[in-house]
Write an enzyme that holds these catalytic residues in place. Structure first.
Site, PDB file in Angstrom:
ATOM      1  N   LYS A  13     -15.760 -54.840  16.238  1.00  0.00           N
ATOM      2  CA  LYS A  13     -16.743 -55.624  17.015  1.00  0.00           C
ATOM      3  C   LYS A  13     -17.155 -56.880  16.252  1.00  0.00           C
ATOM      4  CE  LYS A  13     -19.801 -52.270  17.289  1.00  0.00           C
ATOM      5  NZ  LYS A  13     -19.146 -51.143  16.605  1.00  0.00           N
ATOM      6  N   ARG A 127     -13.233 -50.834   3.847  1.00  0.00           N
ATOM      7  CA  ARG A 127     -13.600 -52.232   4.087  1.00  0.00           C
ATOM      8  C   ARG A 127     -14.657 -52.751   3.104  1.00  0.00           C
ATOM      9  NH1 ARG A 127     -16.881 -51.956   9.893  1.00  0.00           N
ATOM     10  NH2 ARG A 127     -18.698 -50.856   9.091  1.00  0.00           N
ATOM     11  N   ARG A 172     -21.955 -41.323  11.819  1.00  0.00           N
ATOM     12  CA  ARG A 172     -22.055 -42.498  12.690  1.00  0.00           C
ATOM     13  C   ARG A 172     -21.137 -42.341  13.906  1.00  0.00           C
ATOM     14  NH1 ARG A 172     -20.663 -46.643   8.281  1.00  0.00           N
ATOM     15  NH2 ARG A 172     -20.676 -48.225   9.910  1.00  0.00           N
TER      16      ARG A 172
END
Ligand code: AMP
Length: 214
Positions: A13, A127, A172
């Site tokens: 996103k 990441r 999450r």
């Protein structure tokens, strides 16, 4: 153009929102970034949010709805915005509809990025970003061309999000499936939902998005 980007953590996103931002001169509003800024500043709100974020849980709807309502009123949102990370519950989606209506605004589309959970865990746990310019990298999928040096600004300091570890990522993802995915039918019923394949390479996803947005 006013957009919502919906998708599990790690779906891309933020990456795609940055590209759309430039192309359409609209701003990315990431509620996660806003909350991380509050945590760093040590504000009351940040103190309240910190523990929940580290556990991969959602902060309260009230808190996030008021943050977004204030942010949308700022001058740089005049051309439009991309909401990244909000709404995250059906209650937030309903609040957004009311909030926009009160401001005389409308949502153009809700874009959903679809990705399998196992790929997400690999994407998220690897990441990291440049500490100076925010450029995103990945241990396996997107290394800087010279190890330890940012391609974009040459800085040598990098940072990882505190919640990008496997245990928190699983929470999450669970929060996404339980609380956020039920928003999809909400937008589908209003004919605002557009779905893209978030498993495709980054440039392919951007192409698909551009085709939808025109
Ligand atoms: P993100 O950067 O979007 O992955 O968000 C990081 C964390 O911030 C989430 O795991 C939540 O704890 C919190 N958060 C961000 N956006 C929201 C939201 N719309 N509602 C509730 N919590 C949120």
């Amino acid at each position: 153009m006013n957009l919502v980007f919906l998708g599990p953590p790690g779906a891309g996103k933020g990456t795609q929102a940055k590209r759309i931002e430039d192309r359409y001169s609209i701003v990315q509003l990431s509620t996660g970034d806003m909350l991380r800024a509050e945590v760093t500043s040590g504000s009351d709100l940040g103190v309240e949010a910190k523990g929940l974020m580290e556990a991969g849980k959602l902060v309260s709807d009230e808190m996030i709805i008021s943050i977004v309502a204030n942010r949308i009123d700022q001058d740089d949102c005049k051309n439009g915005f991309i909401l990244d990370g909000f709404p995250r519950t059906v209650n937030q989606a309903e609040a957004l509809t009311d909030m926009l209506e009160q401001k005389g605004l409308k949502l153009t589309y809700c874009v959903s990025l679809k990705v399998d959970d196992e790929l997400l865990v690999a994407r998220i746990t690897g990441r990291y970003t440049c500490a100076k310019c925010g450029q995103g990298y990945h241990d396996e999928f997107e290394k800087p061309s010279k190890e330890g040096v940012c391609d974009k600004c040459g800085a040598t300091e990098f940072s990882r999000r505190a919640d990008d570890n496997e245990e928190t990522v699983r929470s999450r993802l669970e929060a996404y499936h339980n609380e956020t995915a039920p928003i999809l039918p909400y937008y589908e019923e209003r004919d605002l939902l557009r779905t893209v394949d978030g498993m495709a390479p980054i440039d392919e996803v951007t192409k698909e998005l551009n085709a939808i947005l025109g």
